[in-house]
Design a protein around this motif. Sequence first.
Motif, mmCIF file in Angstrom:
data_model
loop_
_atom_site.group_PDB
_atom_site.id
_atom_site.type_symbol
_atom_site.label_atom_id
_atom_site.label_comp_id
_atom_site.label_asym_id
_atom_site.label_seq_id
_atom_site.Cartn_x
_atom_site.Cartn_y
_atom_site.Cartn_z
ATOM 1 N N ILE A 2 0.858 -1.192 0.000
ATOM 2 C CA ILE A 2 0.000 0.000 0.000
ATOM 3 C C ILE A 2 0.887 1.233 0.000
ATOM 4 O O ILE A 2 2.035 1.188 0.440
ATOM 5 C CB ILE A 2 -0.949 0.031 1.223
ATOM 6 N N ARG A 3 0.352 2.322 -0.497
ATOM 7 C CA ARG A 3 1.071 3.594 -0.473
ATOM 8 C C ARG A 3 0.423 4.452 0.601
ATOM 9 O O ARG A 3 -0.787 4.654 0.604
ATOM 10 C CB ARG A 3 0.989 4.302 -1.815
ATOM 11 N N ILE A 4 1.247 4.948 1.516
ATOM 12 C CA ILE A 4 0.763 5.841 2.565
ATOM 13 C C ILE A 4 1.776 6.951 2.777
ATOM 14 O O ILE A 4 2.940 6.833 2.392
ATOM 15 C CB ILE A 4 0.507 5.092 3.899
ATOM 16 N N ASP A 5 1.312 8.011 3.378
ATOM 17 C CA ASP A 5 2.157 9.152 3.697
ATOM 18 C C ASP A 5 3.284 8.720 4.635
ATOM 19 O O ASP A 5 3.075 7.913 5.547
ATOM 20 C CB ASP A 5 1.284 10.227 4.357
ATOM 21 N N ASP A 6 4.478 9.245 4.425
ATOM 22 C CA ASP A 6 5.634 8.894 5.260
ATOM 23 C C ASP A 6 5.384 9.162 6.742
ATOM 24 O O ASP A 6 5.743 8.354 7.604
ATOM 25 C CB ASP A 6 6.876 9.665 4.818
ATOM 26 N N THR A 7 4.758 10.297 7.036
ATOM 27 C CA THR A 7 4.491 10.649 8.427
ATOM 28 C C THR A 7 3.532 9.653 9.066
ATOM 29 O O THR A 7 3.735 9.232 10.211
ATOM 30 C CB THR A 7 3.921 12.078 8.523
ATOM 31 N N LEU A 8 2.496 9.270 8.338
ATOM 32 C CA LEU A 8 1.541 8.279 8.850
ATOM 33 C C LEU A 8 2.251 6.969 9.145
ATOM 34 O O LEU A 8 2.042 6.357 10.198
ATOM 35 C CB LEU A 8 0.410 8.053 7.847
ATOM 36 N N LYS A 9 3.127 6.539 8.259
ATOM 37 C CA LYS A 9 3.877 5.294 8.459
ATOM 38 C C LYS A 9 4.754 5.376 9.703
ATOM 39 O O LYS A 9 4.776 4.462 10.531
ATOM 40 C CB LYS A 9 4.733 5.009 7.226
ATOM 41 N N GLU A 10 5.458 6.492 9.866
ATOM 42 C CA GLU A 10 6.329 6.661 11.029
ATOM 43 C C GLU A 10 5.521 6.654 12.328
ATOM 44 O O GLU A 10 5.915 6.022 13.313
ATOM 45 C CB GLU A 10 7.117 7.965 10.918
ATOM 46 N N GLN A 11 4.380 7.365 12.331
ATOM 47 C CA GLN A 11 3.541 7.410 13.526
ATOM 48 C C GLN A 11 2.979 6.030 13.855
ATOM 49 O O GLN A 11 2.943 5.623 15.019
ATOM 50 C CB GLN A 11 2.408 8.420 13.357
ATOM 51 N N ALA A 12 2.538 5.305 12.829
ATOM 52 C CA ALA A 12 2.006 3.966 13.048
ATOM 53 C C ALA A 12 3.094 3.033 13.558
ATOM 54 O O ALA A 12 2.877 2.260 14.500
ATOM 55 C CB ALA A 12 1.393 3.427 11.750
ATOM 56 N N ASP A 13 4.268 3.088 12.945
ATOM 57 C CA ASP A 13 5.390 2.248 13.397
ATOM 58 C C ASP A 13 5.706 2.518 14.868
ATOM 59 O O ASP A 13 5.920 1.585 15.650
ATOM 60 C CB ASP A 13 6.642 2.505 12.556
ATOM 61 N N THR A 14 5.732 3.791 15.254
ATOM 62 C CA THR A 14 6.028 4.160 16.639
ATOM 63 C C THR A 14 4.956 3.629 17.579
ATOM 64 O O THR A 14 5.261 3.056 18.629
ATOM 65 C CB THR A 14 6.150 5.691 16.768
ATOM 66 N N LEU A 15 3.695 3.810 17.207
ATOM 67 C CA LEU A 15 2.593 3.327 18.039
ATOM 68 C C LEU A 15 2.657 1.817 18.211
ATOM 69 O O LEU A 15 2.618 1.303 19.337
ATOM 70 C CB LEU A 15 1.245 3.714 17.428
ATOM 71 N N PHE A 16 2.756 1.098 17.101
ATOM 72 C CA PHE A 16 2.749 -0.361 17.173
ATOM 73 C C PHE A 16 3.972 -0.885 17.918
ATOM 74 O O PHE A 16 3.875 -1.840 18.680
ATOM 75 C CB PHE A 16 2.646 -0.974 15.778
ATOM 76 N N SER A 17 5.109 -0.243 17.739
ATOM 77 C CA SER A 17 6.313 -0.636 18.462
ATOM 78 C C SER A 17 6.115 -0.485 19.962
ATOM 79 O O SER A 17 6.536 -1.338 20.749
ATOM 80 C CB SER A 17 7.501 0.207 17.991
#
Length: 87
Positions: free
Chosen positions: A6-21
Motif C-alpha cells: 500500500i502507499r501511505i504518507d511517510d508521516t503516517l507510516k512513522e507514527q504507526a510504526d512508533t505506536l505499534f512498536s
Amino acid sequence: MAVLQIRIDDTLKEQADTLFSSLGLDTSTAIRIFLNASIENAGIPFSVQHNRISASLQEAIYDSRFRHNLNGPFDSPEEAVASMLED
C-alpha cells in the motif's frame, strides 16, 4: 503467502510504526490483527463515523480562537473558581 503493498504518507507510516512498536508489535503484525478482526466481525472492527461536536463545544472553540467571552486573568485560583460558578 501473499504480499500486500500500500502507499501511505511517510508521516503516517512513522507514527504507526512508533505506536505499534510501543505495543510490542511491528506494523505488519498490527495489519494482520486488523484483517483477522475484520473477518471475525464481518466488517470493520470499529465504528466508522463522523465525530459530531456539540453546539456548545463549537461555540467554546470559536470563542477561544477569536478571544470572545473570555474571563480572566485571575489573581488566584479562588477567583477563577468563583468566576466559573457565577450565573
